[in-house]
Motif scaffolding. Structure first.
Motif, mmCIF file in Angstrom:
data_model
loop_
_atom_site.group_PDB
_atom_site.id
_atom_site.type_symbol
_atom_site.label_atom_id
_atom_site.label_comp_id
_atom_site.label_asym_id
_atom_site.label_seq_id
_atom_site.Cartn_x
_atom_site.Cartn_y
_atom_site.Cartn_z
ATOM 1 N N LEU A 1 23.907 70.098 2.559
ATOM 2 C CA LEU A 1 25.231 70.719 2.445
ATOM 3 C C LEU A 1 26.301 69.824 3.096
ATOM 4 N N ARG A 2 25.922 69.213 4.198
ATOM 5 C CA ARG A 2 26.829 68.268 4.852
ATOM 6 C C ARG A 2 27.201 67.140 3.899
ATOM 7 N N ASN A 3 26.194 66.613 3.237
ATOM 8 C CA ASN A 3 26.429 65.556 2.248
ATOM 9 C C ASN A 3 27.374 66.043 1.154
ATOM 10 N N ASP A 4 27.143 67.252 0.684
ATOM 11 C CA ASP A 4 27.968 67.814 -0.388
ATOM 12 C C ASP A 4 29.438 67.896 0.057
ATOM 13 N N PHE A 5 29.656 68.406 1.264
ATOM 14 C CA PHE A 5 31.017 68.555 1.793
ATOM 15 C C PHE A 5 31.705 67.185 1.899
ATOM 16 N N VAL A 6 30.991 66.263 2.509
ATOM 17 C CA VAL A 6 31.567 64.947 2.757
ATOM 18 C C VAL A 6 31.877 64.224 1.435
ATOM 19 N N GLN A 7 30.948 64.318 0.490
ATOM 20 C CA GLN A 7 31.173 63.617 -0.785
ATOM 21 C C GLN A 7 32.344 64.215 -1.542
ATOM 22 N N ARG A 8 32.474 65.529 -1.477
ATOM 23 C CA ARG A 8 33.608 66.171 -2.182
ATOM 24 C C ARG A 8 34.929 65.755 -1.554
ATOM 25 N N PHE B 1 3.460 73.599 -3.100
ATOM 26 C CA PHE B 1 3.871 72.197 -3.020
ATOM 27 C C PHE B 1 5.372 72.120 -2.901
ATOM 28 N N ARG B 2 5.809 70.999 -2.344
ATOM 29 C CA ARG B 2 7.239 70.836 -2.077
ATOM 30 C C ARG B 2 7.648 69.396 -2.346
ATOM 31 N N ASP B 3 8.770 69.206 -3.031
ATOM 32 C CA ASP B 3 9.396 67.884 -3.075
ATOM 33 C C ASP B 3 10.880 68.082 -2.853
ATOM 34 N N ARG B 4 11.682 67.035 -3.059
ATOM 35 C CA ARG B 4 13.105 67.159 -2.723
ATOM 36 C C ARG B 4 13.826 68.169 -3.594
ATOM 37 N N SER B 5 13.198 68.548 -4.735
ATOM 38 C CA SER B 5 13.908 69.432 -5.663
ATOM 39 C C SER B 5 13.441 70.881 -5.579
ATOM 40 N N GLY B 6 12.379 71.166 -4.844
ATOM 41 C CA GLY B 6 11.965 72.564 -4.753
ATOM 42 C C GLY B 6 10.509 72.768 -4.408
ATOM 43 N N LEU C 1 13.241 68.116 10.258
ATOM 44 C CA LEU C 1 14.129 67.940 9.103
ATOM 45 C C LEU C 1 13.465 68.323 7.781
ATOM 46 N N ARG C 2 12.143 68.449 7.792
ATOM 47 C CA ARG C 2 11.465 68.884 6.563
ATOM 48 C C ARG C 2 11.664 70.374 6.294
ATOM 49 N N THR C 3 12.049 71.135 7.323
ATOM 50 C CA THR C 3 12.127 72.589 7.147
ATOM 51 C C THR C 3 13.272 72.948 6.201
ATOM 52 N N GLU C 4 13.134 74.101 5.608
ATOM 53 C CA GLU C 4 14.098 74.518 4.583
ATOM 54 C C GLU C 4 15.530 74.573 5.138
ATOM 55 N N ARG C 5 15.647 75.143 6.353
ATOM 56 C CA ARG C 5 16.993 75.298 6.921
ATOM 57 C C ARG C 5 17.649 73.938 7.171
ATOM 58 N N MET C 6 16.889 73.018 7.746
ATOM 59 C CA MET C 6 17.471 71.724 8.073
ATOM 60 C C MET C 6 17.762 70.911 6.808
ATOM 61 N N GLN C 7 16.874 71.019 5.835
ATOM 62 C CA GLN C 7 17.140 70.344 4.546
ATOM 63 C C GLN C 7 18.446 70.856 3.963
ATOM 64 N N LYS C 8 18.607 72.171 4.023
ATOM 65 C CA LYS C 8 19.804 72.792 3.449
ATOM 66 C C LYS C 8 21.053 72.315 4.201
#
Ligand code: ASP
Length: 473
Positions: A148-155, A37-42, A137-144
């Motif tokens: 990560l883009r969000n993380d960069f931009v927010q920082r 199973f998969r959700d946004r957290s793992g 976008l559901r795939t692991e790579r695209m989620q990552k």
């Protein structure tokens, strides 16, 4: 029961929980059915065990389990068990626990996806990936990548807010701002025959915000440019767009350098050299044969090291095919102080250097900016060198010249390309892989199919006639 996120299951070992998410994988072993199973957290593995005779709830769970397919959306109640030592999978998140499923509710079914979602989709045809981008976008790579883009931009945003920058939006329907590309244009209904341009950058508005006294501006700005599509270029990209008053070249460069260092190091990356090395354009051309270059060794590349550098002292002008002059980077730039006189006198044009500075990382231009000419006479002279008549000049930048009459402070800024920075942080080679909804190579939108013809009614309202055959290629 309240929902528990899969990422928090470990702390609930021994308890019965409710999770909600997608089925990634189903392995039917006859008597037992296993799921991931998969959700946004793992992700977590779950198992439906054989029902004991008379246990109706367990029988029902098994019945539903048989019906479930990948990408079904489910709500699962189950007990979080430790896995026996021999079954622990140390490479997997939650590899040491397992959900013993007590009941399954199907929240929604799914058709079989057009490509597997539990795998990297790099090898899948681009048209198909983008048509079903929401699945890609559901795939692991695209989620990552997108997270990560969000993380960069927010920082970066937090860094700028701490430095008292003000986030201000500027219009999308506007007048052409030259950045060396073609404009995308939007017809006006109220004034048929007239057009807005979508911004190639917020360059003029951010300068006007300096005239307006904000002193420190930033925006996560969309820049829209009609240029040939390449791996590292799309019609739309996002910039961290910055402008500051009462600054010199050094102030903008050191502020941005500090932001990048703080941001990428906090994200776990290593920077090859600090402070970032600096090369004049001349040095870069002599040393690397280009103004973007990669300072990494093969070992650096393997380790994912980031090699930043600055390039500065660019020529202001270059020859056009017709033998005139055009700007190399930005017509609003200030020449270096020693060359202001040459601009005003229109002398030694090929030798005039601009205050432009570009930031390069791992072979990409990751950003660029300059100190601006805040004096009307300098901006005017720049346009005159480029062959603009007084009327053209008035038409193009009359509003800037006018604004500069009212106490424009000295100012300068920069824009960082978000996608190119994320490509460096993720190691992705395609701009598309770090944008949520990019276009296809042929310029078609993801999922939806723009560009499209307008209806007769729309064309009539806009006063537009389409030339026959122009779109029947
Ligand atoms: N407007 C420039 C660009 O889009 C950036 C800047 O000079 O601030 O490249």
């Amino acid at each position: 029961m309240e929902r528990t996120l899969i990422g928090e299951l470990k702390s609930k070992t021994g308890e019965t929980v409710l999770i909600k998410g997608w089925v990634s994988v189903r392995r039917d072993q006859g008597k037992m059915v296993f799921f991931d199973f998969r959700d946004r957290s793992g992700t977590v593995q779950g198992v439906v065990l054989p029902a004991k005779a008379g246990d109706e709830a367990a029988e029902k769970a098994m019945e539903v389990a048989k019906e479930i397919r990948p990408e079904f959306v489910v709500a699962i109640e189950g007990k979080v068990n430790e896995r026996p030592a021999k079954n622990v999978n140390a490479d997997m998140q939650n590899g040491d626990i397992e959900l013993e499923i007590k009941s399954i509710e199907i929240l929604n079914k799914s058709e079989t996806p057009p490509f597997p979602i539990d795998q990297d989709t790099s090898g899948i045809d681009e048209e198909v990936r983008l048509k079903y981008r929401y699945l890609d976008l559901r795939t692991e790579r695209m989620q990552k990548n997108i997270r990560l883009r969000n993380d960069f931009v927010q920082r970066c945003r937090q860094f700028l807010l701490k430095q008292k920058f003000v986030e201000i939006e500027t219009p999308l329907l506007t007048e052409s701002t030259p950045e060396g590309s073609r404009d995308f244009v939007v017809p006006s209904r109220l004034q048929p025959g007239k057009f807005y341009a979508l911004p190639q950058s917020p360059q003029q508005y951010k300068q006007l915000l300096m005239v307006a006294g904000f002193e420190r501006y930033f925006q996560l700005a969309r820049a829209i440019r009609d240029e040939d599509l390449r791996a590292d270029r799309g019609f739309e990209h996002t910039q961290i767009d910055i402008e500051m008053s009462f600054v010199e070249q050094e102030d903008v460069m050191s502020m941005v350098e500090a932001m990048i260092i703080e941001t990428v190091e906090a994200m776990g990356h290593t920077i090859k050299q600090k402070p970032f090395p600096r090369f004049t354009y001349k040095e870069a051309m002599e040393k690397f044969g280009a103004d973007k270059f990669d300072l990494r060794t093969p070992e650096d590349k393997e380790k994912g090291i980031l090699a930043y550098a600055w390039v500065y002292k660019f020529p202001f002008f270059e020859k056009t095919d017709e033998g005139g002059w055009t700007f190399t980077h930005n017509p609003f730039s200030m020449p270096i102080p020693e060359h202001i006189d040459w601009v005003l006198k229109k002398q030694n044009i090929e030798e005039i250097l601009t205050t432009q500075y570009d930031i390069v990382c791992n072979g990409f231009e990751a950003g660029g900016g300059s100190i601006r000419s805040h004096r009307a006479d300098i901006l005017e002279a720049v346009y005159e060198i480029m062959g603009f008549t007084k009327e053209d000049l008035e038409e193009r930048v009359g509003h800037m010249l006018e604004a500069f009459k009212y106490g424009a402070p000295p100012h300068g800024g920069i824009a960082l390309g978000v996608e190119r920075n994320i490509m460096n942080l993720t190691g992705e080679a395609q701009l598309k892989d770090v944008q949520a909804f990019p276009m296809t190579r042929g310029g078609k939108t993801a999922v939806m199919s723009a560009p499209k013809p307008l209806t007769e009614k729309q064309l009539a309202e806009l006063g537009i006639e389409i030339k026959k055959n122009s779109h029947e290629k």
